[in-house]
Design an enzyme around this catalytic site. Sequence first.
Site, PDB file in Angstrom:
ATOM      1  CD  GLU A 121      83.839  24.643  81.532  1.00  0.00           C
ATOM      2  OE1 GLU A 121      84.823  24.810  80.912  1.00  0.00           O
ATOM      3  OE2 GLU A 121      83.645  23.556  82.329  1.00  0.00           O
ATOM      4  CG  ASP A 122      85.091  24.283  77.439  1.00  0.00           C
ATOM      5  OD1 ASP A 122      84.353  24.018  78.325  1.00  0.00           O
ATOM      6  OD2 ASP A 122      85.780  23.293  76.884  1.00  0.00           O
ATOM      7  CG  ASP A 125      77.288  18.244  77.570  1.00  0.00           C
ATOM      8  OD1 ASP A 125      76.828  18.434  76.234  1.00  0.00           O
ATOM      9  OD2 ASP A 125      77.557  16.967  77.934  1.00  0.00           O
ATOM     10  N   GLY A 127      76.062  20.128  82.795  1.00  0.00           N
ATOM     11  CA  GLY A 127      76.292  20.969  83.743  1.00  0.00           C
ATOM     12  C   GLY A 127      76.929  20.516  85.216  1.00  0.00           C
ATOM     13  CG  PHE A 176      81.264  16.466  70.469  1.00  0.00           C
ATOM     14  CD1 PHE A 176      81.026  16.274  71.894  1.00  0.00           C
ATOM     15  CD2 PHE A 176      82.789  16.576  70.164  1.00  0.00           C
ATOM     16  CE1 PHE A 176      82.056  16.155  72.577  1.00  0.00           C
ATOM     17  CE2 PHE A 176      83.613  16.443  70.778  1.00  0.00           C
ATOM     18  CZ  PHE A 176      83.547  16.510  72.265  1.00  0.00           C
ATOM     19  CG  ASP A 183      89.442  17.942  73.656  1.00  0.00           C
ATOM     20  OD1 ASP A 183      88.509  18.401  74.224  1.00  0.00           O
ATOM     21  OD2 ASP A 183      89.783  16.629  73.745  1.00  0.00           O
ATOM     22  NE  ARG A 189      92.910  20.299  74.267  1.00  0.00           N
ATOM     23  CZ  ARG A 189      91.746  20.187  74.839  1.00  0.00           C
ATOM     24  NH1 ARG A 189      90.809  21.191  75.021  1.00  0.00           N
ATOM     25  NH2 ARG A 189      91.568  19.015  75.792  1.00  0.00           N
TER      26      ARG A 189
HETATM   27  P1  IMP Z   1      79.493  18.911  81.757  1.00  0.00           P
HETATM   28  O1  IMP Z   1      79.858  18.416  83.042  1.00  0.00           O
HETATM   29  O2  IMP Z   1      78.743  17.696  81.155  1.00  0.00           O
HETATM   30  O3  IMP Z   1      78.619  20.049  81.580  1.00  0.00           O
HETATM   31  O4  IMP Z   1      80.854  18.757  80.752  1.00  0.00           O
HETATM   32  C1  IMP Z   1      81.386  19.811  80.278  1.00  0.00           C
HETATM   33  C2  IMP Z   1      82.539  19.653  79.990  1.00  0.00           C
HETATM   34  O5  IMP Z   1      82.674  18.811  78.995  1.00  0.00           O
HETATM   35  C3  IMP Z   1      83.294  20.854  79.233  1.00  0.00           C
HETATM   36  O6  IMP Z   1      83.893  21.801  80.088  1.00  0.00           O
HETATM   37  C4  IMP Z   1      83.706  20.449  77.944  1.00  0.00           C
HETATM   38  O7  IMP Z   1      85.214  20.282  78.274  1.00  0.00           O
HETATM   39  C5  IMP Z   1      83.322  19.165  77.650  1.00  0.00           C
HETATM   40  N1  IMP Z   1      82.458  19.169  76.547  1.00  0.00           N
HETATM   41  C6  IMP Z   1      81.057  19.287  76.685  1.00  0.00           C
HETATM   42  N2  IMP Z   1      80.188  19.340  75.451  1.00  0.00           N
HETATM   43  C7  IMP Z   1      81.441  19.257  74.665  1.00  0.00           C
HETATM   44  C8  IMP Z   1      81.421  19.473  73.067  1.00  0.00           C
HETATM   45  O8  IMP Z   1      80.465  19.699  72.345  1.00  0.00           O
HETATM   46  N3  IMP Z   1      82.916  19.668  72.579  1.00  0.00           N
HETATM   47  C9  IMP Z   1      83.988  19.413  73.304  1.00  0.00           C
HETATM   48  N4  IMP Z   1      83.910  19.381  74.887  1.00  0.00           N
HETATM   49  C10 IMP Z   1      82.699  19.226  75.487  1.00  0.00           C
HETATM   50 MG    MG Z   2      85.787  22.323  79.957  1.00  0.00          MG
END
Ligand code: IMP
Ligand code: MG
Length: 209
Positions: A121-122, A125, A127, A176, A183, A189
């Site tokens: 995963e990238d 955030d 989670g 962010f 992206d 990207r």
């Molecule tokens: P979560 O479910 O809130 O943990 O969201 C995770 C997903 O949101 C990641 O897989 C990213 O694709 C996207 N994401 C979260 N933070 C960022 C950021 O700072 N920049 C770009 N994409 C983000």
């Molecule tokens: Mg992602």
Amino acid sequence: MTSDPIDMRNAPLIRVEQLVVSPSFKDDLKGILIPKGYVDARIEKLAAEISETPVKGDLLAICVLNGAMHFYDKLIGQIAQPVEVDTIRLGSYRGTSSTGLIREYPFDYGKCQGRDVLVVEDIIDTGRTLEKLVGKIRAENPLSLRVACLLDKPERRDPTVTLKPDHVGFVIPDLFVVGYGLDFNNRYRGLAHIAVLQDQLTRHNPKSE
Ligand code: IMP
Ligand code: MG
């Protein structure tokens, strides 16, 4: 043994004119948080640590699209084990905030049964995305299941999320970030470095896919 992530929470931003940045992106960026070479060096280490963990058969490495694609490509190219590649597409973001609604695209979770699985995963955030995905894979009884994540924003974690990734590249502040596959409304990207967007771009939080 896995190493602690590199903590970038107090790192000063590098000005865009101090590195090579595409002119089409320059004005939109507040600064660079992690230069490409630093990201690459850390991925090399994560790949070495993943390679040290014994697996029974080929490692089933699942890339979470679209954000993790650059990270995934670099990582699996350096894992010293046979790797079977696969992808899954999930989405929860609109603009700069997680919607909490995780869009699902078809994926055959059954193939994880009895396999050594690595989810790539990238960024983590809130989670919620990873926790949901990991729960679905776990329900298929994989032989082993690990999560590799390039970036972690612990300040944003949903307190109900208990998932802890096994391999983390960097801990970053609650900002962010874009670039290296990540992206904002499907832009940036292709930016080589991990950078922070200008406030005025993220403040309005426009709707997008
Ligand atoms: P979560 O479910 O809130 O943990 O969201 C995770 C997903 O949101 C990641 O897989 C990213 O694709 C996207 N994401 C979260 N933070 C960022 C950021 O700072 N920049 C770009 N994409 C983000
Ligand atoms: Mg992602």
